[in-house]
Design an enzyme around this catalytic site. Structure first.
Site, PDB file in Angstrom:
ATOM      1  N   ASP A  84       0.812  -1.215   0.000  1.00  0.00           N
ATOM      2  CA  ASP A  84       0.000   0.000   0.000  1.00  0.00           C
ATOM      3  C   ASP A  84       0.849   1.271   0.000  1.00  0.00           C
ATOM      4  OD1 ASP A  84       0.543  -1.168   2.704  1.00  0.00           O
ATOM      5  OD2 ASP A  84      -0.167   0.787   3.373  1.00  0.00           O
ATOM      6  N   HIS A  85       2.161   1.111  -0.171  1.00  0.00           N
ATOM      7  CA  HIS A  85       3.096   2.228  -0.030  1.00  0.00           C
ATOM      8  C   HIS A  85       2.950   3.292  -1.120  1.00  0.00           C
ATOM      9  CE1 HIS A  85       4.652  -1.340   1.942  1.00  0.00           C
ATOM     10  NE2 HIS A  85       5.481  -0.607   2.654  1.00  0.00           N
ATOM     11  N   GLY A  86       2.326   2.947  -2.237  1.00  0.00           N
ATOM     12  CA  GLY A  86       2.232   3.888  -3.347  1.00  0.00           C
ATOM     13  C   GLY A  86       1.505   5.165  -2.994  1.00  0.00           C
ATOM     14  N   GLY A 136       6.563  -5.663   3.960  1.00  0.00           N
ATOM     15  CA  GLY A 136       6.465  -5.105   2.621  1.00  0.00           C
ATOM     16  C   GLY A 136       7.798  -4.927   1.942  1.00  0.00           C
ATOM     17  N   SER A 162       1.416   6.683   0.013  1.00  0.00           N
ATOM     18  CA  SER A 162       2.220   7.529   0.896  1.00  0.00           C
ATOM     19  C   SER A 162       3.572   7.898   0.308  1.00  0.00           C
ATOM     20  CB  SER A 162       2.434   6.825   2.242  1.00  0.00           C
ATOM     21  OG  SER A 162       3.111   5.588   2.060  1.00  0.00           O
ATOM     22  N   GLY A 215       7.534  -5.269   9.057  1.00  0.00           N
ATOM     23  CA  GLY A 215       8.920  -5.353   8.599  1.00  0.00           C
ATOM     24  C   GLY A 215       9.644  -4.031   8.714  1.00  0.00           C
ATOM     25  N   GLY A 216       8.896  -2.913   8.612  1.00  0.00           N
ATOM     26  CA  GLY A 216       9.513  -1.611   8.719  1.00  0.00           C
ATOM     27  C   GLY A 216      10.338  -1.247   7.494  1.00  0.00           C
ATOM     28  N   LYS A 267      -1.368  -5.961  13.599  1.00  0.00           N
ATOM     29  CA  LYS A 267       0.003  -5.799  13.111  1.00  0.00           C
ATOM     30  C   LYS A 267       0.678  -4.720  13.940  1.00  0.00           C
ATOM     31  CE  LYS A 267       2.599  -3.988   9.138  1.00  0.00           C
ATOM     32  NZ  LYS A 267       2.476  -3.358   7.788  1.00  0.00           N
ATOM     33  N   TYR A 270       0.363   1.129  15.648  1.00  0.00           N
ATOM     34  CA  TYR A 270       1.730   1.588  15.907  1.00  0.00           C
ATOM     35  C   TYR A 270       1.757   2.669  16.982  1.00  0.00           C
ATOM     36  CZ  TYR A 270       2.583  -0.534  11.323  1.00  0.00           C
ATOM     37  OH  TYR A 270       2.649  -1.401  10.258  1.00  0.00           O
ATOM     38  N   PRO A 271       2.704   2.589  17.936  1.00  0.00           N
ATOM     39  CA  PRO A 271       2.908   3.707  18.856  1.00  0.00           C
ATOM     40  C   PRO A 271       3.765   4.763  18.164  1.00  0.00           C
ATOM     41  CG  PRO A 271       4.263   1.823  19.515  1.00  0.00           C
ATOM     42  CD  PRO A 271       3.539   1.434  18.261  1.00  0.00           C
ATOM     43  N   ARG A 272       3.154   5.882  17.799  1.00  0.00           N
ATOM     44  CA  ARG A 272       3.870   6.934  17.071  1.00  0.00           C
ATOM     45  C   ARG A 272       3.379   8.309  17.511  1.00  0.00           C
ATOM     46  NH1 ARG A 272       3.811   4.667  10.826  1.00  0.00           N
ATOM     47  NH2 ARG A 272       5.277   2.958  11.132  1.00  0.00           N
TER      48      ARG A 272
END
Length: 266
Positions: free
Chosen positions: A27-29, A230, A31, A202-203, A177, A147-149
């Site tokens: 789904d990176h496209g 990813g 962002s 995976g980061g 996840k 995610y903790p962000r």
């Protein structure tokens, strides 16, 4: 009836034999744009499917380009969250799809991205609750990327990761996840506190193949039920072999050493 539908769909995500899963987010496209590995979507999806991936994660507009009517089957998870790297606050995520749209696209599950500790945490949690309600109504499995962000937050801190994972389960996720905390023992405490299956992210692209395989091995020893990786798969030199190597650890309980030997074999 919705519970039967959810059971049917989730069997396409969680392997029937091991009960675990290898998910490849692509789904990176949205962002990051068309980065290496996700320019030719049919080629990449075919590569990871042939490698034994259980499912891929893509946005709704990419489904027609990544749909497979050939080769090995692979589950479809439609991602419902979005933001771009040009946003003033990349941690803010908005809904860009509905559960009903995902059903029409033939999805086996949907996913949402929630940043715990971000400035817009409240709004994101509210959206997670809304999506969870719709998923229950339609019998759609929900993958929550928790995610903790935020300012001053260590996204790999055990307590922060445990809170994020538990929050996903509390609001109705079927699979969570989240980040790996760096050790088997600390991750065991994360998975012990989350009653639904946990898969590790995976980061960013790691420096070596050995690093990613070792992380997968430790995560599985720590109670993970699989991975959602990813860039470390689709940007690998050989995405099919990398998928197979990771699947060996996730589904066959192979060691990172054995998986690395396979990956480097002719």
């Amino acid at each position: 009836m919705s519970e039967i539908g959810k059971r049917v769909r989730i069997e396409r995500i969680l392997d029937r034999n091991s009960g675990n899963t290898v998910i490849v987010p692509m789904d990176h496209g949205l962002s990051m744009g068309p980065i290496d590995g996700i320019v030719d979507m049919p080629k990449t999806i075919n590569a990871v499917a042939e490698g034994g991936a259980n499912a891929v994660v893509i946005h709704k507009g990419i489904v027609p380009f990544g749909h497979r009517g050939y080769g090995r089957d692979v589950g479809l998870i439609v991602h419902m969250s979005g933001s771009t790297s040009l946003s003033p606050d990349p941690n803010e995520k908005v809904l860009v799809c509905t559960v009903e749209e995902a059903i029409k696209l033939g999805a086996d599950a949907v996913s949402v991205h929630i940043n715990i500790g971000s400035k817009t945490e409240a709004e994101q949690l509210a959206k997670l609750g809304e999506v969870s309600r719709a998923c229950k109504e339609w019998g759609m499995p929900l993958l929550a990327m928790m995610y903790p962000r935020g300012d001053g937050i260590n996204q790999f801190d055990e307590k922060a990761v445990a809170l994020a994972a538990r929050a996903g389960a509390e609001l109705g996720a079927d699979i969570v996840k989240t980040n790996f905390t760096g050790s088997v023992e600390s991750f065991k405490r994360v998975t012990a506190g989350c009653p639904v299956p946990v898969v590790v992210a995976g980061g960013p692209k790691m420096k070596s193949e050995e690093d990613i395989l070792k992380m997968v091995e430790m995560a599985m020893e720590g109670g993970a039920r699989g991975v959602a990786i990813g860039r470390n798969i689709f940007q690998a030199e050989d995405p099919t072999k990398m998928t197979k190597a990771i699947a060996m650890i996730v589904h066959e309980n192979a060691s990172a050493k054995d998986a690395l030997e396979f990956l480097r074999s002719e």
